[in-house]
Write an enzyme that holds these catalytic residues in place. Structure first.
Site, PDB file in Angstrom:
ATOM      1  N   SER A  13      -2.372  10.669 -12.162  1.00  0.00           N
ATOM      2  CA  SER A  13      -1.419   9.903 -11.358  1.00  0.00           C
ATOM      3  C   SER A  13      -0.027   9.865 -11.989  1.00  0.00           C
ATOM      4  O   SER A  13       0.966   9.705 -11.287  1.00  0.00           O
ATOM      5  CB  SER A  13      -1.912   8.467 -11.213  1.00  0.00           C
ATOM      6  OG  SER A  13      -3.131   8.430 -10.548  1.00  0.00           O
ATOM      7  N   ASN A  72       4.588   8.018  -7.222  1.00  0.00           N
ATOM      8  CA  ASN A  72       4.097   6.911  -8.046  1.00  0.00           C
ATOM      9  C   ASN A  72       5.217   6.196  -8.796  1.00  0.00           C
ATOM     10  O   ASN A  72       5.065   5.023  -9.150  1.00  0.00           O
ATOM     11  CB  ASN A  72       3.010   7.391  -9.007  1.00  0.00           C
ATOM     12  CG  ASN A  72       1.649   7.390  -8.321  1.00  0.00           C
ATOM     13  OD1 ASN A  72       1.512   6.860  -7.224  1.00  0.00           O
ATOM     14  ND2 ASN A  72       0.654   7.978  -8.956  1.00  0.00           N
TER      15      ASN A  72
HETATM   16  N1  3HC Z   1     -11.777   7.546   3.055  1.00  0.00           N
HETATM   17  C1  3HC Z   1     -11.657   8.511   3.995  1.00  0.00           C
HETATM   18  N2  3HC Z   1     -11.092   8.302   5.184  1.00  0.00           N
HETATM   19  C2  3HC Z   1     -10.636   7.056   5.444  1.00  0.00           C
HETATM   20  C3  3HC Z   1     -10.720   6.007   4.521  1.00  0.00           C
HETATM   21  C4  3HC Z   1     -11.331   6.289   3.279  1.00  0.00           C
HETATM   22  N3  3HC Z   1     -11.433   5.369   2.307  1.00  0.00           N
HETATM   23  N4  3HC Z   1     -10.179   4.896   5.058  1.00  0.00           N
HETATM   24  C5  3HC Z   1      -9.768   5.238   6.278  1.00  0.00           C
HETATM   25  N5  3HC Z   1     -10.030   6.540   6.514  1.00  0.00           N
HETATM   26  C6  3HC Z   1      -9.711   7.301   7.725  1.00  0.00           C
HETATM   27  C7  3HC Z   1     -10.503   6.833   8.923  1.00  0.00           C
HETATM   28  O1  3HC Z   1     -11.714   7.562   9.020  1.00  0.00           O
HETATM   29  C8  3HC Z   1      -9.557   7.163  10.061  1.00  0.00           C
HETATM   30  O2  3HC Z   1      -9.621   8.544  10.338  1.00  0.00           O
HETATM   31  P1  3HC Z   1      -9.371   9.096  11.852  1.00  0.00           P
HETATM   32  O3  3HC Z   1      -8.136   8.418  12.362  1.00  0.00           O
HETATM   33  O4  3HC Z   1      -9.196  10.566  11.690  1.00  0.00           O
HETATM   34  O5  3HC Z   1     -10.586   8.712  12.605  1.00  0.00           O
HETATM   35  C9  3HC Z   1      -8.171   6.912   9.448  1.00  0.00           C
HETATM   36  O6  3HC Z   1      -8.344   7.016   8.031  1.00  0.00           O
HETATM   37  C10 3HC Z   1      -7.636   5.531   9.793  1.00  0.00           C
HETATM   38  O7  3HC Z   1      -8.597   4.578   9.354  1.00  0.00           O
HETATM   39  P2  3HC Z   1      -8.764   3.121   9.925  1.00  0.00           P
HETATM   40  O8  3HC Z   1      -8.336   3.100  11.352  1.00  0.00           O
HETATM   41  O9  3HC Z   1     -10.139   2.644   9.591  1.00  0.00           O
HETATM   42  O10 3HC Z   1      -7.857   2.229   9.010  1.00  0.00           O
HETATM   43  P3  3HC Z   1      -6.310   2.199   8.856  1.00  0.00           P
HETATM   44  O11 3HC Z   1      -5.596   2.663  10.064  1.00  0.00           O
HETATM   45  O12 3HC Z   1      -6.037   0.853   8.312  1.00  0.00           O
HETATM   46  O13 3HC Z   1      -6.017   3.267   7.702  1.00  0.00           O
HETATM   47  C11 3HC Z   1      -5.600   3.860   5.491  1.00  0.00           C
HETATM   48  C12 3HC Z   1      -6.562   3.190   6.460  1.00  0.00           C
HETATM   49  C13 3HC Z   1      -5.462   5.338   5.851  1.00  0.00           C
HETATM   50  C14 3HC Z   1      -6.192   3.739   4.110  1.00  0.00           C
HETATM   51  C15 3HC Z   1      -4.202   3.139   5.616  1.00  0.00           C
HETATM   52  O14 3HC Z   1      -4.375   1.767   5.420  1.00  0.00           O
HETATM   53  C16 3HC Z   1      -3.178   3.646   4.643  1.00  0.00           C
HETATM   54  O15 3HC Z   1      -2.556   4.678   4.852  1.00  0.00           O
HETATM   55  N6  3HC Z   1      -2.986   2.882   3.538  1.00  0.00           N
HETATM   56  C17 3HC Z   1      -2.043   3.240   2.493  1.00  0.00           C
HETATM   57  C18 3HC Z   1      -2.647   4.263   1.605  1.00  0.00           C
HETATM   58  C19 3HC Z   1      -1.710   4.657   0.524  1.00  0.00           C
HETATM   59  O16 3HC Z   1      -0.612   4.152   0.359  1.00  0.00           O
HETATM   60  N7  3HC Z   1      -2.146   5.616  -0.282  1.00  0.00           N
HETATM   61  C20 3HC Z   1      -1.435   6.037  -1.453  1.00  0.00           C
HETATM   62  C21 3HC Z   1      -1.917   5.233  -2.595  1.00  0.00           C
HETATM   63  S1  3HC Z   1      -1.117   5.647  -4.110  1.00  0.00           S
HETATM   64  C22 3HC Z   1      -2.032   6.894  -4.709  1.00  0.00           C
HETATM   65  O17 3HC Z   1      -2.973   7.339  -4.150  1.00  0.00           O
HETATM   66  C23 3HC Z   1      -1.563   7.449  -5.997  1.00  0.00           C
HETATM   67  C24 3HC Z   1      -2.688   7.763  -6.917  1.00  0.00           C
HETATM   68  O18 3HC Z   1      -2.155   8.362  -8.051  1.00  0.00           O
HETATM   69  C25 3HC Z   1      -3.519   6.566  -7.285  1.00  0.00           C
END
Ligand code: 3HC
Length: 288
Positions: A123, A195
């Site tokens: 990360s 990040n």
């Molecule tokens: N794993 C796989 N797929 C997932 C999932 C998971 N944990 N959570 C949700 N999904 C998928 C669902 O299956 C759905 O897919 P589809 O539309 O193709 O059917 C889609 O994502 C939307 O899911 P939901 O409708 O259930 O839920 P949300 O609309 O609330 O979306 C989310 C969930 C995609 C996680 C959204 O809340 C989001 O984008 N959150 C922010 C995520 C973010 O900022 N990520 C970056 C983090 S920083 C990072 O990763 C850096 C690293 O170094 C740590």
């Protein structure tokens, strides 16, 4: 070497990121072996894939044939030699501890064929810190996915001073093959692009909560409603794992010794209590 010469991908680590990166690559048609020192993590990753694929079929997002093909392409093993022995491309997604990563890269350098590219999904840690543990620094780079890796489109490809143009180009091309949008950073910097921006937001959010200006829930409410982020900073910390943030902050603080990099008291408290977010069902929020 060209991207089309990549047949087998090895993913190191079956945790938050590794299990989804491995499945992404299998869905893109690659032969994938995911490895971890923990059999429990491997079992969880395999269960996830076996549940996720039929769900996608039921949702109409995948055909049965695509799901069947992906599961056949995906293998899990605790044995690093077996996983990486004939890999063309390795994506390391192990714990954020530099000494563990350096040891892994030294092992991978010994185990993998000479043409294999060794990428780290770290990360924050720049790949020069691990490239120097290998005899093939030109074939080492950062390939940084975002959580959840099956959903988030961006992948940062970071070309360190040791990384060859060919390695960076192949890694960018691999992003496209995985149906991701790669962004190519031509210089290394701790935390890369996203990040660094996210850390600035979390830093401020944790400070505001630490000094009692507002609660985590209120801060999340404000950020989602005002900035349109899908999750506020505290829900996101729970999502990515408070243990991850703790290890990253501590490593960084130990390196800089700058008081401003000291892990936030709230993060230290949550980490010590084992409240690591979604994965432990308790973090800043409680999960069913
Ligand atoms: N794993 C796989 N797929 C997932 C999932 C998971 N944990 N959570 C949700 N999904 C998928 C669902 O299956 C759905 O897919 P589809 O539309 O193709 O059917 C889609 O994502 C939307 O899911 P939901 O409708 O259930 O839920 P949300 O609309 O609330 O979306 C989310 C969930 C995609 C996680 C959204 O809340 C989001 O984008 N959150 C922010 C995520 C973010 O900022 N990520 C970056 C983090 S920083 C990072 O990763 C850096 C690293 O170094 C740590």
């Amino acid at each position: 070497m060209k991207v089309d010469d990549i047949n087998k991908i090895c993913v190191i680590g079956a945790g938050n990121m590794g299990h989804q990166i491995a499945l992404c690559a299998a869905l893109a048609g690659y032969q994938v072996v995911c490895t971890d020192i923990s059999q429990e993590m491997l079992n969880k990753a395999e269960d996830f894939a076996r549940n996720y694929l039929p769900e996608r079929v039921a949702k109409g997002k995948l055909t049965q044939e695509q799901a069947d093909r992906a599961i056949l392409k995906l293998r899990f093993t605790q044995n690093l030699e077996d996983a990486a022995g004939d890999a063309d491309f390795v994506i390391e997604a192990a714990i954020e501890k530099i000494e563990i990563k350096r040891k892994l890269f030294a092992d991978l350098d010994r185990i993998t064929p000479p043409h294999a590219i060794l990428a780290t999904n770290s990360s924050f840690i720049v790949s020069s810190k691990v490239a120097s543990a290998t005899q093939r620094p030109a074939k080492v780079c950062n390939m940084h996915f975002f959580n959840p890796a099956l959903v988030m489109k961006l992948v940062e490809v970071v070309q360190g001073p040791h990384t060859s143009l060919e390695t960076a180009q192949i890694t960018m091309d691999l992003c496209t093959k995985l149906d991701k949008n790669g962004v190519w950073l031509k210089k290394e910097i701790y935390g890369f692009l996203v990040n660094r921006i996210l850390a600035a937001i979390s830093y401020e959010a944790l400070f505001l909560a630490d000094v009692g200006i507002a609660s985590p829930e209120e801060i999340d409410f404000a950020v989602t409603n005002a900035l349109g982020h899908p999750m506020g900073p505290f829900r996101l910390l729970d999502f990515t794992g408070i243990d991850l943030t703790y290890h990253i902050s501590l490593e960084h603080y130990q390196e800089t010794c700058d008081p401003k990099d000291k892990p936030s008291p709230l993060i230290v408290e949550k980490f010590a209590k084992g409240e690591w977010g979604r994965k432990t069902k308790q973090g800043f929020y409680t999960y069913e």
